[in-house]
Write an enzyme that holds these catalytic residues in place. Structure first.
Site, PDB file in Angstrom:
ATOM      1  N   GLN A  50       3.511   9.968   1.265  1.00 31.61           N
ATOM      2  CA  GLN A  50       4.959   9.353   1.152  1.00 31.61           C
ATOM      3  C   GLN A  50       5.749   8.742   0.242  1.00 31.61           C
ATOM      4  O   GLN A  50       6.879   8.847   0.197  1.00 31.61           O
ATOM      5  CB  GLN A  50       4.294   7.847   1.172  1.00 31.61           C
ATOM      6  CG  GLN A  50       4.243   7.326   2.564  1.00 31.61           C
ATOM      7  CD  GLN A  50       4.040   5.944   2.655  1.00 31.61           C
ATOM      8  OE1 GLN A  50       2.479   5.422   2.038  1.00 31.61           O
ATOM      9  NE2 GLN A  50       4.486   5.299   3.225  1.00 31.61           N
ATOM     10  N   HIS A  72      -1.937   7.930   6.686  1.00 32.56           N
ATOM     11  CA  HIS A  72      -1.051   9.409   6.236  1.00 32.56           C
ATOM     12  C   HIS A  72      -1.194   9.713   6.272  1.00 32.56           C
ATOM     13  O   HIS A  72      -0.740  11.320   6.000  1.00 32.56           O
ATOM     14  CB  HIS A  72      -0.585   7.693   5.075  1.00 32.56           C
ATOM     15  CG  HIS A  72       0.738   7.116   5.244  1.00 32.56           C
ATOM     16  ND1 HIS A  72       2.635   6.898   6.193  1.00 32.56           N
ATOM     17  CD2 HIS A  72       1.154   5.522   5.259  1.00 32.56           C
ATOM     18  CE1 HIS A  72       2.733   6.164   5.585  1.00 32.56           C
ATOM     19  NE2 HIS A  72       2.325   6.035   5.689  1.00 32.56           N
ATOM     20  N   CYS A  74       6.110   0.255   7.251  1.00 29.40           N
ATOM     21  CA  CYS A  74       5.476   1.221   6.464  1.00 29.40           C
ATOM     22  C   CYS A  74       6.608   1.270   6.095  1.00 29.40           C
ATOM     23  O   CYS A  74       8.447   1.654   6.103  1.00 29.40           O
ATOM     24  CB  CYS A  74       5.467   2.218   7.647  1.00 29.40           C
ATOM     25  SG  CYS A  74       5.244   3.310   7.111  1.00 29.40           S
ATOM     26  N   LEU A  75       6.517   1.508   4.722  1.00 25.17           N
ATOM     27  CA  LEU A  75       8.246   2.101   3.877  1.00 25.17           C
ATOM     28  C   LEU A  75       7.914   3.554   3.985  1.00 25.17           C
ATOM     29  O   LEU A  75       9.106   3.798   3.535  1.00 25.17           O
ATOM     30  CB  LEU A  75       7.412   1.886   2.023  1.00 25.17           C
ATOM     31  CG  LEU A  75       6.677   0.901   1.379  1.00 25.17           C
ATOM     32  CD1 LEU A  75       6.258   1.239   0.073  1.00 25.17           C
ATOM     33  CD2 LEU A  75       7.704  -0.215   1.281  1.00 25.17           C
ATOM     34  N   HIS A 117      -4.163   2.401   8.202  1.00 21.83           N
ATOM     35  CA  HIS A 117      -2.714   2.756   8.234  1.00 21.83           C
ATOM     36  C   HIS A 117      -2.299   3.480   6.633  1.00 21.83           C
ATOM     37  O   HIS A 117      -2.286   4.576   7.333  1.00 21.83           O
ATOM     38  CB  HIS A 117      -2.116   0.945   7.742  1.00 21.83           C
ATOM     39  CG  HIS A 117      -0.268   1.870   7.765  1.00 21.83           C
ATOM     40  ND1 HIS A 117       0.359   1.339   8.408  1.00 21.83           N
ATOM     41  CD2 HIS A 117       0.095   2.287   6.499  1.00 21.83           C
ATOM     42  CE1 HIS A 117       1.797   1.357   7.674  1.00 21.83           C
ATOM     43  NE2 HIS A 117       1.683   2.216   6.793  1.00 21.83           N
ATOM     44  N   GLU A 118      -3.177   3.798   5.849  1.00 17.75           N
ATOM     45  CA  GLU A 118      -2.783   4.322   4.723  1.00 17.75           C
ATOM     46  C   GLU A 118      -3.564   5.782   4.684  1.00 17.75           C
ATOM     47  O   GLU A 118      -3.561   6.231   4.711  1.00 17.75           O
ATOM     48  CB  GLU A 118      -3.196   3.680   3.568  1.00 17.75           C
ATOM     49  CG  GLU A 118      -2.664   2.784   2.843  1.00 17.75           C
ATOM     50  CD  GLU A 118      -1.022   2.816   3.026  1.00 17.75           C
ATOM     51  OE1 GLU A 118      -0.593   3.486   3.335  1.00 17.75           O
ATOM     52  OE2 GLU A 118       0.155   1.952   3.284  1.00 17.75           O
ATOM     53  N   GLY A 154       0.821  -1.147   0.181  1.00 22.07           N
ATOM     54  CA  GLY A 154       0.022  -0.301   0.065  1.00 22.07           C
ATOM     55  C   GLY A 154       1.150   1.802  -0.188  1.00 22.07           C
ATOM     56  O   GLY A 154       2.317   1.340   0.664  1.00 22.07           O
TER      57      GLY A 154
END
Ligand SMILES: [Zn+2]
Length: 186
Positions: A51, A140, A94-95, A136-137, A46
């Site tokens: 990001q 963000h 997380c990226l 989670h997204e 995702g």
């Protein structure tokens, strides 16, 4: 299409509240293409637009298993409309916080309304990995990171580590080159 750089903590842009998308047009579709390419290259399951430094409320996701066909999902202006009273705990990564994983407790199921790539309103009910990933997204795009859901002690330790790395590498890019097949959520 292009792979874009993924912002790494402590980059302050990750704390921005993203703006709603006003029009689902060609430039938005181009952004979505770049987001998928960046997410697959990472690899992650995702990615939120912020990001890659774009403060727009756009999320892409593909939670298909490694050998299964791709299942691209796009959520424009996603909004949680319902959460289950039951919680579930899942390990998240997380990226933007490479190579750090921690158990996070969240509602086990959610309902989310959003626009699709044709600009049509949709609503889905999700549980399990999809519910975790959506929450989670959506965090963000509100400037929230998964480490905000863990203990302050652990969060402070992670932030300290990444601040040190950022100082050394000017932006912490070296840590983003993560070729280990992982369960980074995004
Ligand atoms: Zn993330």
């Amino acid at each position: 299409m292009a792979v874009r750089d993924i912002l790494i903590i402590p980059d302050k842009r990750l704390r921005l509240k993203s703006e709603p998308v006003k029009a689902v047009d060609k430039s938005l579709r181009k952004l979505v293409d770049d987001m998928f390419e960046t997410m697959y290259a990472a690899p992650g399951i995702g990615l939120a637009a912020i990001q890659i430094g774009v403060p727009q409320r756009v999320v892409v996701m593909d939670i298909a298993k490694k050998d299964d066909p791709r299942e691209q999902q796009v959520f424009i202006n996603p909004e949680v409309t319902w959460v289950s009273p039951e919680n579930a705990t899942a390990e998240e990564g997380c990226l933007s916080i490479p190579e750090y994983y921690e158990a996070v407790e969240r509602p086990q199921a959610v309902k989310v309304k959003f626009l699709d790539l044709d600009g049509k309103p949709k609503e889905i009910e999700a549980s399990g990995l999809l519910a975790t990933c959506l929450q989670h997204e959506i965090d963000h795009i509100n400037g929230v990171l998964f480490i905000d859901h863990i203990s302050k002690l652990k969060r402070d330790m992670v932030m300290k580590k990444f601040k040190k790395v950022a100082k050394k590498t000017e932006g912490g890019k070296s840590l983003a080159q993560d070729d280990e097949p992982s369960h980074h959520i995004g």
